[in-house]
Motif scaffolding. Structure first.
Motif, PDB file in Angstrom:
ATOM      1  N   PHE A 148       0.847  -1.183   0.000  1.00 31.14           N
ATOM      2  CA  PHE A 148       0.000   0.000   0.000  1.00 31.14           C
ATOM      3  C   PHE A 148       0.885   1.235   0.000  1.00 31.14           C
ATOM      4  O   PHE A 148       1.870   1.302   0.740  1.00 31.14           O
ATOM      5  N   SER A 149       0.531   2.210  -0.829  1.00 31.23           N
ATOM      6  CA  SER A 149       1.334   3.424  -0.922  1.00 31.23           C
ATOM      7  C   SER A 149       1.050   4.391   0.216  1.00 31.23           C
ATOM      8  O   SER A 149       1.877   5.240   0.542  1.00 31.23           O
ATOM      9  N   GLY A 150      -0.114   4.278   0.861  1.00 33.71           N
ATOM     10  CA  GLY A 150      -0.486   5.219   1.909  1.00 33.71           C
ATOM     11  C   GLY A 150      -1.101   6.467   1.313  1.00 33.71           C
ATOM     12  O   GLY A 150      -0.951   6.757   0.128  1.00 33.71           O
ATOM     13  N   MET A 174      -9.074  -3.028  -0.758  1.00 42.58           N
ATOM     14  CA  MET A 174      -8.494  -1.775  -0.278  1.00 42.58           C
ATOM     15  C   MET A 174      -7.315  -1.335  -1.131  1.00 42.58           C
ATOM     16  O   MET A 174      -7.079  -0.147  -1.320  1.00 42.58           O
ATOM     17  N   GLN A 175      -6.570  -2.316  -1.683  1.00 45.75           N
ATOM     18  CA  GLN A 175      -5.448  -1.945  -2.537  1.00 45.75           C
ATOM     19  C   GLN A 175      -5.932  -1.315  -3.835  1.00 45.75           C
ATOM     20  O   GLN A 175      -5.305  -0.403  -4.370  1.00 45.75           O
ATOM     21  N   GLU A 176      -7.068  -1.785  -4.341  1.00 38.35           N
ATOM     22  CA  GLU A 176      -7.634  -1.165  -5.542  1.00 38.35           C
ATOM     23  C   GLU A 176      -8.059   0.274  -5.252  1.00 38.35           C
ATOM     24  O   GLU A 176      -7.856   1.169  -6.085  1.00 38.35           O
ATOM     25  N   LEU A 177      -8.618   0.507  -4.075  1.00 41.36           N
ATOM     26  CA  LEU A 177      -8.970   1.880  -3.695  1.00 41.36           C
ATOM     27  C   LEU A 177      -7.715   2.716  -3.455  1.00 41.36           C
ATOM     28  O   LEU A 177      -7.732   3.930  -3.647  1.00 41.36           O
ATOM     29  N   ASP A 178      -6.637   2.068  -3.060  1.00 38.53           N
ATOM     30  CA  ASP A 178      -5.386   2.783  -2.823  1.00 38.53           C
ATOM     31  C   ASP A 178      -4.811   3.365  -4.109  1.00 38.53           C
ATOM     32  O   ASP A 178      -3.989   4.289  -4.056  1.00 38.53           O
TER      33      ASP A 178
END
Length: 340
Positions: free
Chosen positions: A133-135, A291-295
């Motif tokens: 995750f990039s944050g 959540m990673q797709e939303l990230d």
């Protein structure tokens, strides 16, 4: 006025005070004859006294420059990049069920799984399946993130803010559901999220994390909660996208033993009406993928009143110190040079 390094002022003041005391405190000395009475008074004495304090003034300017005083420009709002995000977190009693498959057959509660992935979404890092995750704070900009929990009624835990440290502390210390938190009120929660996220310009999204269907109602017709479709229509009107994450385990059922077809359809319809997406997240891997797709959502420019343009006085102080020291050196090396 604000100071970037206020502790420098304390250290500098202590050093100057020490130097002053060493120079001017009386010390043991020998008495000897003086010709001071034979000297005639002139203006050079006053000038020499002024020259003697120039090093002190130069040191004061240097200390102030290192501490860096800044004045905020309260009238200017600079453009930042980011998203306006509000997380709608289901805090009903069903989220406390310890039946969520996280890693290597580890079972944790649905609430704990959602908290872990949200932490990665906010701060960045790797999860249990090595997803990165990039944050939400990057070189491109910082997202403003808010948090709303809901069961029977929505409750704003944190309005949208760029202070992610405070947000993480509030997320870590979410209160447990009590005996009254048995229902799930998705409609009013989406409406509350729309109200919070529309306070700023730029791209606005809601992330709805829930494991159940909208099943809260009141006998009083004047206080009936909004239906999810009604709330989704409001969100669509304001240009707010809703991304729904269904955290119910694959083999779970809703209250009464029925399957979750109705619950899934409600979340899918809410996402579709607003231009968002629906994610099935029945275990840790699926939840992390959602959540990673939303990230990966792109940050958009927006006017951020929390970011202010500051005018630094450090250059002025540095130039002043330089001029003072040069003047002092020129004076003691030329006309006002002294000999032992």
């Amino acid at each position: 006025m604000v100071w970037s390094h206020p502790w420098i002022l304390l250290i500098g003041t202590a050093l100057l005070a020490t130097a002053f005391l060493r120079k001017y405190l009386p010390s043991s000395s020998l008495r000897y004859s003086s010709l001071v009475l034979l000297k005639h008074s002139d203006n050079k004495k006053i000038v020499r006294q002024m020259i003697a304090i120039l090093p002190l003034l130069g040191c004061i300017c240097l200390i102030i420059a290192v501490a860096e005083p800044k004045m905020p420009d309260l009238k200017t709002r600079v453009t930042a990049e980011g998203l306006n995000i509000v997380v709608l977190f289901d805090n009903s009693s069903s989220m406390e069920e310890p039946d969520f498959a996280w890693k290597d057959q580890e079972k944790i509660s649905r609430k704990e799984a959602a908290k872990r992935v949200l932490m990665l979404f906010i701060t960045g890092g790797s999860d249990n399946s090595a997803k990165q995750f990039s944050g939400r704070s990057t070189e491109r900009g910082t997202d403003r993130i808010g948090l709303i929990t809901f069961s029977n009624w929505p409750q704003t835990i944190c309005p949208p803010t760029a202070n992610h440290q405070t947000l993480r502390k509030l997320l870590e210390n979410l209160p447990d559901a009590d005996a009254r938190d048995t229902a799930t009120n998705i409609g009013d929660s989406v409406a509350e999220g729309v109200q919070r996220v529309t306070t700023s310009s730029g791209e606005k999204i809601l992330i709805l994390i829930s494991d159940g269907e909208h099943n809260f109602d009141l006998a009083d017709s004047g206080r009936k909660p909004l239906l999810p479709r009604q709330a989704a229509t409001i969100a669509s009107h304001y240009g707010v996208k809703v991304y729904c994450i269904d955290t119910a385990p694959i083999d779970s059922t809703v209250e009464g033993g029925n399957d979750r077809t109705s619950a899934r359809e409600i979340l899918q319809e809410t996402a579709a009406l607003t231009g968002g997406s629906y994610f099935r997240a029945g275990n840790g891997t699926e939840l992390s993928s959602a959540m990673q797709e939303l990230d990966q959502l792109e940050k958009q420019p927006y006017k951020a009143p929390v970011y202010r343009k500051y005018h630094s006085y450090r250059p002025i102080c540095l130039y002043s110190a330089l001029i003072i020291f040069l003047g002092w050196l020129v004076s003691i090396c030329t006309r006002y040079r002294t000999f032992p």
